[in-house]
Design a protein around this motif. Structure first.
Motif, PDB file in Angstrom:
ATOM      1  N   THR A  25    -110.551  11.948 -28.920  1.00  0.00           N
ATOM      2  CA  THR A  25    -110.465  11.775 -27.588  1.00  0.00           C
ATOM      3  C   THR A  25    -111.420  10.574 -27.264  1.00  0.00           C
ATOM      4  OG1 THR A  25    -110.400  14.178 -27.421  1.00  0.00           O
ATOM      5  CG2 THR A  25    -111.361  12.743 -25.450  1.00  0.00           C
ATOM      6  N   LEU A  26    -110.875   9.807 -26.116  1.00  0.00           N
ATOM      7  CA  LEU A  26    -111.710   8.662 -25.855  1.00  0.00           C
ATOM      8  C   LEU A  26    -111.334   8.261 -24.322  1.00  0.00           C
ATOM      9  CD1 LEU A  26    -109.049   6.664 -25.666  1.00  0.00           C
ATOM     10  CD2 LEU A  26    -109.182   6.465 -28.186  1.00  0.00           C
ATOM     11  N   GLY A  27    -112.224   7.361 -23.659  1.00  0.00           N
ATOM     12  CA  GLY A  27    -112.339   6.863 -22.545  1.00  0.00           C
ATOM     13  C   GLY A  27    -111.514   5.395 -22.745  1.00  0.00           C
ATOM     14  N   ILE A  46    -116.241   6.421 -26.595  1.00  0.00           N
ATOM     15  CA  ILE A  46    -115.739   6.997 -27.521  1.00  0.00           C
ATOM     16  C   ILE A  46    -117.016   7.595 -28.093  1.00  0.00           C
ATOM     17  CG2 ILE A  46    -115.671   5.351 -29.253  1.00  0.00           C
ATOM     18  CD1 ILE A  46    -113.130   6.406 -30.289  1.00  0.00           C
ATOM     19  N   SER A  47    -117.175   9.025 -28.675  1.00  0.00           N
ATOM     20  CA  SER A  47    -118.110   9.563 -29.324  1.00  0.00           C
ATOM     21  C   SER A  47    -118.245   9.166 -30.682  1.00  0.00           C
ATOM     22  CB  SER A  47    -117.961  11.056 -29.226  1.00  0.00           C
ATOM     23  OG  SER A  47    -116.943  11.441 -30.016  1.00  0.00           O
ATOM     24  N   LYS A  83    -118.432  10.815 -33.196  1.00  0.00           N
ATOM     25  CA  LYS A  83    -117.430  11.604 -34.263  1.00  0.00           C
ATOM     26  C   LYS A  83    -116.002  11.169 -34.201  1.00  0.00           C
ATOM     27  CE  LYS A  83    -115.409  15.676 -33.458  1.00  0.00           C
ATOM     28  NZ  LYS A  83    -114.691  16.514 -32.547  1.00  0.00           N
ATOM     29  N   ASP A  84    -115.440  10.833 -32.846  1.00  0.00           N
ATOM     30  CA  ASP A  84    -114.191  10.218 -32.722  1.00  0.00           C
ATOM     31  C   ASP A  84    -114.025   8.901 -32.983  1.00  0.00           C
ATOM     32  OD1 ASP A  84    -112.678  12.180 -31.440  1.00  0.00           O
ATOM     33  OD2 ASP A  84    -114.245  12.371 -29.650  1.00  0.00           O
ATOM     34  N   ARG A  85    -115.100   8.103 -32.841  1.00  0.00           N
ATOM     35  CA  ARG A  85    -115.195   6.751 -33.445  1.00  0.00           C
ATOM     36  C   ARG A  85    -114.962   6.744 -35.050  1.00  0.00           C
ATOM     37  NH1 ARG A  85    -113.684   2.084 -32.331  1.00  0.00           N
ATOM     38  NH2 ARG A  85    -114.856   1.870 -30.595  1.00  0.00           N
ATOM     39  N   GLU A  86    -115.564   7.688 -35.703  1.00  0.00           N
ATOM     40  CA  GLU A  86    -115.449   7.893 -37.195  1.00  0.00           C
ATOM     41  C   GLU A  86    -114.010   8.103 -37.573  1.00  0.00           C
ATOM     42  OE1 GLU A  86    -117.366  10.152 -40.979  1.00  0.00           O
ATOM     43  OE2 GLU A  86    -118.259  10.409 -39.138  1.00  0.00           O
ATOM     44  N   MET A  87    -113.411   9.141 -36.779  1.00  0.00           N
ATOM     45  CA  MET A  87    -112.286   9.420 -36.901  1.00  0.00           C
ATOM     46  C   MET A  87    -111.198   8.268 -36.807  1.00  0.00           C
ATOM     47  SD  MET A  87    -111.690  13.503 -35.909  1.00  0.00           S
ATOM     48  CE  MET A  87    -111.718  13.101 -34.132  1.00  0.00           C
ATOM     49  N   LEU A  88    -111.311   7.561 -35.759  1.00  0.00           N
ATOM     50  CA  LEU A  88    -110.517   6.397 -35.430  1.00  0.00           C
ATOM     51  C   LEU A  88    -110.659   5.483 -36.389  1.00  0.00           C
ATOM     52  CD1 LEU A  88    -108.629   4.839 -33.448  1.00  0.00           C
ATOM     53  CD2 LEU A  88    -110.990   4.002 -32.322  1.00  0.00           C
ATOM     54  N   ASP A  89    -111.724   5.224 -36.974  1.00  0.00           N
ATOM     55  CA  ASP A  89    -111.999   4.086 -37.902  1.00  0.00           C
ATOM     56  C   ASP A  89    -111.236   4.830 -39.179  1.00  0.00           C
ATOM     57  OD1 ASP A  89    -113.414   2.332 -36.580  1.00  0.00           O
ATOM     58  OD2 ASP A  89    -115.365   3.269 -37.073  1.00  0.00           O
ATOM     59  N   ASN A  90    -111.351   5.894 -39.732  1.00  0.00           N
ATOM     60  CA  ASN A  90    -110.598   6.503 -40.845  1.00  0.00           C
ATOM     61  C   ASN A  90    -108.829   6.276 -40.690  1.00  0.00           C
ATOM     62  OD1 ASN A  90    -113.078   6.993 -42.020  1.00  0.00           O
ATOM     63  ND2 ASN A  90    -113.132   9.146 -41.309  1.00  0.00           N
TER      64      ASN A  90
END
Length: 115
Positions: free
Chosen positions: A67-69, A93-94, A96-103
């Protein structure tokens, strides 16, 4: 000439871009980087300058579920009738979501180097 700061990667499967506020599909992810992404949409489409709260998800695998803006930076008509390309910049982006996006991006980069 403009050079991108971050490499862009294409998803391995269909990743839907969903409006988090109303649950409606905005489009399908075409490519993604750490700072932005491009989608293709049919019919209704985002307008440049608008801000969106979005969820990126592959409904078959559930991955990624981010989830992101993001703000829509540009819009171009696609070749198909009533279809549009849109470019977005991630603006919120939170952690947690930044980490998921990077992964997720790392996994796309690893799979593209295997090809």
């Amino acid at each position: 000439m403009h050079q991108r700061v971050h490499d862009r990667y294409s998803p391995r499967s269909t990743v839907q871009v969903i409006n988090s506020l109303n649950g409606r599909a905005v489009g399908v992810l075409v490519n993604i980087s750490r700072e932005g992404f491009m989608i293709v949409s049919e019919g209704e489409h985002p307008s440049p300058g608008t801000i969106h709260q979005l969820q990126l998800i592959d409904h078959n695998s559930g991955d990624p579920d981010i989830t992101l803006g993001a703000t829509c930076l540009w819009l171009d008509e696609a070749n198909a009738s009533d279809s549009y390309w849109s470019g977005f910049q991630i603006i919120d982006i939170s952690a947690k979501d930044r980490e998921m996006l990077d992964n997720y991006i790392h996994s796309l980069g690893a799979s593209s180097s295997d090809a």
